[in-house]
Design a protein around this motif. Structure first.
Motif, PDB file in Angstrom:
ATOM      1  N   UNK A  60       2.488  19.527  -3.316  1.00 29.67           N
ATOM      2  CA  UNK A  60       2.884  18.128  -3.495  1.00 29.67           C
ATOM      3  C   UNK A  60       2.457  17.173  -2.399  1.00 29.67           C
ATOM      4  N   UNK A  61       2.886  17.412  -1.140  1.00 29.73           N
ATOM      5  CA  UNK A  61       2.575  16.433  -0.083  1.00 29.73           C
ATOM      6  C   UNK A  61       1.072  16.163   0.064  1.00 29.73           C
ATOM      7  N   UNK A  62       0.261  17.230   0.009  1.00 26.26           N
ATOM      8  CA  UNK A  62      -1.198  17.029   0.160  1.00 26.26           C
ATOM      9  C   UNK A  62      -1.750  16.257  -1.046  1.00 26.26           C
ATOM     10  N   UNK A  63      -1.240  16.586  -2.225  1.00 24.16           N
ATOM     11  CA  UNK A  63      -1.695  15.909  -3.451  1.00 24.16           C
ATOM     12  C   UNK A  63      -1.377  14.409  -3.357  1.00 24.16           C
ATOM     13  N   UNK A  64      -0.163  14.099  -2.870  1.00 23.62           N
ATOM     14  CA  UNK A  64       0.230  12.688  -2.745  1.00 23.62           C
ATOM     15  C   UNK A  64      -0.695  11.978  -1.752  1.00 23.62           C
ATOM     16  N   UNK A  65      -1.010  12.670  -0.654  1.00 24.79           N
ATOM     17  CA  UNK A  65      -1.874  12.082   0.374  1.00 24.79           C
ATOM     18  C   UNK A  65      -3.266  11.767  -0.214  1.00 24.79           C
ATOM     19  N   UNK A  66      -3.814  12.738  -0.948  1.00 25.62           N
ATOM     20  CA  UNK A  66      -5.160  12.538  -1.529  1.00 25.62           C
ATOM     21  C   UNK A  66      -5.120  11.378  -2.533  1.00 25.62           C
ATOM     22  N   UNK A  67      -4.109  11.388  -3.397  1.00 25.69           N
ATOM     23  CA  UNK A  67      -4.041  10.334  -4.419  1.00 25.69           C
ATOM     24  C   UNK A  67      -3.792   8.970  -3.808  1.00 25.69           C
ATOM     25  N   UNK A  68      -2.969   8.935  -2.748  1.00 26.09           N
ATOM     26  CA  UNK A  68      -2.717   7.662  -2.064  1.00 26.09           C
ATOM     27  C   UNK A  68      -4.010   7.078  -1.530  1.00 26.09           C
ATOM     28  N   UNK A  69      -4.839   7.977  -0.984  1.00 26.42           N
ATOM     29  CA  UNK A  69      -6.129   7.526  -0.428  1.00 26.42           C
ATOM     30  C   UNK A  69      -7.002   6.916  -1.536  1.00 26.42           C
ATOM     31  N   UNK A  70      -7.060   7.606  -2.671  1.00 27.49           N
ATOM     32  CA  UNK A  70      -7.879   7.098  -3.778  1.00 27.49           C
ATOM     33  C   UNK A  70      -7.232   5.871  -4.413  1.00 27.49           C
ATOM     34  N   UNK A  71      -5.883   5.856  -4.421  1.00 28.97           N
ATOM     35  CA  UNK A  71      -5.166   4.693  -4.953  1.00 28.97           C
ATOM     36  C   UNK A  71      -5.456   3.451  -4.131  1.00 28.97           C
ATOM     37  N   UNK A  72      -5.538   3.646  -2.796  1.00 29.84           N
ATOM     38  CA  UNK A  72      -5.841   2.506  -1.914  1.00 29.84           C
ATOM     39  C   UNK A  72      -7.245   1.971  -2.145  1.00 29.84           C
ATOM     40  N   UNK A  73      -8.132   2.879  -2.569  1.00 27.24           N
ATOM     41  CA  UNK A  73      -9.520   2.435  -2.814  1.00 27.24           C
ATOM     42  C   UNK A  73      -9.621   1.562  -4.062  1.00 27.24           C
ATOM     43  N   UNK A  74      -8.546   1.562  -4.871  1.00 31.32           N
ATOM     44  CA  UNK A  74      -8.549   0.674  -6.043  1.00 31.32           C
ATOM     45  C   UNK A  74      -8.330  -0.775  -5.629  1.00 31.32           C
ATOM     46  N   UNK A  75      -7.739  -0.941  -4.439  1.00 31.46           N
ATOM     47  CA  UNK A  75      -7.435  -2.289  -3.971  1.00 31.46           C
ATOM     48  C   UNK A  75      -8.553  -2.765  -3.061  1.00 31.46           C
ATOM     49  N   UNK A  76      -9.044  -3.976  -3.334  1.00 32.85           N
ATOM     50  CA  UNK A  76     -10.116  -4.530  -2.501  1.00 32.85           C
ATOM     51  C   UNK A  76      -9.573  -5.777  -1.832  1.00 32.85           C
ATOM     52  N   UNK A  77      -9.640  -5.804  -0.516  1.00 24.46           N
ATOM     53  CA  UNK A  77      -9.190  -7.000   0.200  1.00 24.46           C
ATOM     54  C   UNK A  77     -10.378  -7.595   0.922  1.00 24.46           C
ATOM     55  N   UNK A  78     -10.542  -8.895   0.754  1.00 26.20           N
ATOM     56  CA  UNK A  78     -11.710  -9.520   1.350  1.00 26.20           C
ATOM     57  C   UNK A  78     -11.256 -10.764   2.122  1.00 26.20           C
ATOM     58  N   UNK A  79     -11.735 -10.897   3.342  1.00 24.61           N
ATOM     59  CA  UNK A  79     -11.345 -12.059   4.160  1.00 24.61           C
ATOM     60  C   UNK A  79     -12.424 -13.122   4.013  1.00 24.61           C
ATOM     61  N   UNK A  80     -12.055 -14.266   3.454  1.00 22.35           N
ATOM     62  CA  UNK A  80     -13.027 -15.355   3.262  1.00 22.35           C
ATOM     63  C   UNK A  80     -12.693 -16.469   4.252  1.00 22.35           C
ATOM     64  N   UNK A  81     -13.667 -16.884   5.008  1.00 25.65           N
ATOM     65  CA  UNK A  81     -13.375 -17.980   5.955  1.00 25.65           C
ATOM     66  C   UNK A  81     -12.998 -19.264   5.221  1.00 25.65           C
ATOM     67  N   UNK A  82     -11.916 -19.901   5.647  1.00 27.98           N
ATOM     68  CA  UNK A  82     -11.477 -21.141   4.986  1.00 27.98           C
ATOM     69  C   UNK A  82     -12.363 -22.301   5.399  1.00 27.98           C
ATOM     70  N   UNK A  83     -12.457 -23.283   4.502  1.00 23.79           N
ATOM     71  CA  UNK A  83     -13.319 -24.438   4.791  1.00 23.79           C
ATOM     72  C   UNK A  83     -12.772 -25.213   5.995  1.00 23.79           C
ATOM     73  N   UNK A  84     -11.464 -25.353   6.012  1.00 22.12           N
ATOM     74  CA  UNK A  84     -10.894 -26.116   7.131  1.00 22.12           C
ATOM     75  C   UNK A  84      -9.835 -25.283   7.836  1.00 22.12           C
ATOM     76  N   UNK A  85     -10.188 -24.747   8.992  1.00 24.54           N
ATOM     77  CA  UNK A  85      -9.241 -24.050   9.858  1.00 24.54           C
ATOM     78  C   UNK A  85      -8.635 -22.810   9.239  1.00 24.54           C
ATOM     79  N   UNK A  86      -8.545 -21.749   9.986  1.00 30.27           N
ATOM     80  CA  UNK A  86      -7.902 -20.512   9.530  1.00 30.27           C
ATOM     81  C   UNK A  86      -8.754 -19.764   8.531  1.00 30.27           C
TER      82      UNK A  86
END
Lengths: 309, 258
Positions: free
Chosen positions: B215-241
């Motif tokens: 179980x624990x190893x299976x959860x770890x492997x799936x969590x890793x692949x589950x995280x790869x489903x999420x894509x986060x991208x940082x886009x520079x804002x036009x004005x500040x931040x």
């Protein structure tokens, strides 16, 4: 043994039915088996299904259904005998049991158990016939019109099933070549070896899933309404099967309302043949449902019919 | 407005059918008295229809579909080597972990698909809809458990795996009890469950053992692949931040100002 439970294309008429017509036919057969309690109706259905299985060239594998239902029948009989107190024709009175009270075996309970075992055999045989005459892909293609995404997941799973199975065998072989003996060692050591196998299978399959997703993306998955490349043709034989199934269903509903297809087991067994209507309705139902079997027989022996339907 | 009406028509129709089926089964004044064996199959079909409808209307990416299909195929294949051992099958454990990591919708889909697809090879039967429901619910409830009680449910997962062995068995007994046994009372259900007690116990012990071992190893492997489903991208804002655009499969796109 498992091959006999899987679809094998033999070019038979029943296998060439439109999946909707075949599903309607099988659905009516299963539905009627679950509605009828009259032993004659159940026997009639069983005889008809055996003929249909023979027409689908699957009589050799039907023994599996028979063996399984015999095992289950023992359980059904036992439960009915233990809990039923409604029968009046008592054959044997036994000792007091803690939860169930006095053990009381009646003729009615035995007959009810036998009729229900017959019902079980009919239902199992209908599903066996389903395995014989409808290819899983055609079934899923039919489902894809209603629920495209769910059908896609199911299609992928049926495609991946033999692939993952092969991959598991390959990995096992690779590990053996590297000196891993799955049969040797203590229980703990063997468990660790199997975990190694499962781990490798899981990681390689998950890696493959990205490639699968890329292939789907490349084929424009989710970019708009899905396109359809293939369409099942509705032929005269399908119309005939649908009409026959409808006729049998309507007759069965009429018989059920009139009480001809039901049999009173408790408190005393009813007459097997109450009136002529019982036999007449049974004849109509069996006659209508045997149409696909007759067409299948004609399909093999009469090229003209083969060409027309 | 019209599109929303269309969307709601199917679940409403299914719920109405469910109500009618239940009322015809419970009422003795119904014009057609259907057998509970048939009624229960119809009710299960309607419930499965509602859950599939929920899956159909969700926004889902190709990666999620592929991941679900692969996990369902593994769960289905896992039935085969253990087919000779009565009731010991890692499918339940795989479905529960998948539902726990990937969410209730994916959990249901993996469980239901594994049951249906594996039966194309092992033989379809009247048990198929019940297996679909049994395994589908296992994934669904594991997903909900994580959503509502993330920490407590993780600790209780071995108990959930163990308990589901019995619940799955009772669910499978339910149909044979409804279709072939008379009268339908608690004593007869008790006998039906008692007959399968050892099989259910083996299933439950098997689930718990699979969880404790893998179980624990299976959860770890799936969590890793589950995280790869999420894509986060940082886009520079036009004005500040900067603006943080997060793409989470199946959940659309959310934009937060930093």
């Amino acid at each position: 043994m498992l091959e006999q439970l899987q679809f094998q294309d033999k070019g038979l008429m029943l296998q060439h039915l439109h999946p909707l017509a075949a599903l309607a036919y099988l659905g009516v057969l299963a539905g009627l088996a679950l509605v009828f309690t009259h032993p004659l109706y159940l026997l009639g259905l069983l005889g008809l299904i055996i003929l249909a299985i023979q027409a689908a060239d699957g009589l050799a594998g039907w023994g599996i259904c028979l063996k399984f239902s015999l095992g289950m029948s023992g359980l059904i009989l036992l439960v009915n005998l233990l809990v039923v107190r409604a029968g009046e024709t008592v054959i044997w009175r036994g000792p007091q049991l803690p939860i169930f009270g006095e053990l009381c075996i009646s003729l009615e309970a035995i007959c009810f158990g036998a009729a229900m075992s017959l019902r079980l055999l009919v239902v199992l045989s209908v599903f066996y016939l389903l395995n014989l005459i409808i290819h899983p892909d055609r079934l899923l293609r039919l489902l894809s019109r209603l629920a495209g995404r769910s059908a896609l997941v199911l299609s992928l799973v049926t495609r991946l099933f033999p692939y993952v199975f092969r991959q598991m065998n390959n990995l096992q072989e690779v590990l053996r070549v590297r000196g891993v003996d799955f049969q040797a060692g203590t229980w703990r050591e063997r468990q660790q070896k199997y975990w190694l196998l499962f781990n490798s299978l899981l990681i390689s399959s998950l890696e493959n899933s990205w490639e699968l997703a890329e292939a789907m993306q490349a084929r424009a998955f989710g970019s708009g309404p899905r396109s359809c490349y293939w369409r099942e043709v509705f032929r005269p034989r399908d119309v005939l099967c649908l009409l026959a199934s409808m006729l049998a269903l309507l007759t069965a509903i009429y018989g059920h309302i009139k009480g001809s297809s039901t049999f009173q087991f408790y408190p005393q067994l009813d007459y097997l043949l109450k009136d002529r209507l019982t036999l007449l309705l049974l004849g109509i139902i069996i006659g209508a449902l045997s149409l696909p079997v007759i067409l299948s027989w004609g399909w093999r022996r009469w090229p003209y019919l083969n060409a027309r339907i | 407005m019209r599109a929303a009406g269309k969307r709601i028509l199917l679940p409403l129709g299914l719920l109405l059918t469910l109500g009618l089926l239940l009322s015809s089964g419970l009422s003795s004044e119904s014009p057609i008295q259907l057998d509970w064996g048939l009624l229960s199959l119809m009710i299960i079909a309607v419930l499965l229809g509602l859950l599939y409808w929920d899956f159909e209307r969700s926004a889902i990416s190709s990666r999620e579909v592929a991941l679900m299909a692969v996990l369902a195929a593994i769960a289905a294949v896992a039935r085969v080597p253990f087919a000779l051992l009565p009731s010991i099958q890692p499918t339940t454990f795989i479905v529960i972990i998948s539902g726990f990591v990937l969410g209730p919708r994916a959990g249901f889909m993996i469980g239901a698909a594994a049951a249906l697809a594996s039966n194309f090879f092992l033989g379809q039967g009247p048990w198929t809809p019940w297996q679909m429901m049994g395994w589908g619910l296992a994934g669904l409830l594991a997903g909900w458990g994580k959503l509502f009680f993330p920490r407590a449910f993780l600790k209780g997962l071995p108990i959930f795996c163990f308990g589901w062995g019995y619940i799955f068995g009772w669910l499978m007994n339910l149909w044979s009890w409804l279709a072939f046994i008379y009268p339908l009372n608690w004593q007869s259900f008790l006998v039906a469950c008692a007959a399968s007690f050892w099989f259910d116990t083996l299933h439950a012990l098997g689930n718990a053992a699979f969880y404790l071992l893998f179980g624990p190893t299976f959860i770890k492997i799936l969590n890793r692949y589950g995280r790869r489903l999420k894509v986060e991208e940082i886009v520079p804002a036009a004005a500040g931040g900067a603006v943080n655009c997060s793409f989470e499969a199946g959940k659309g796109r959310s934009i937060k100002k930093q």
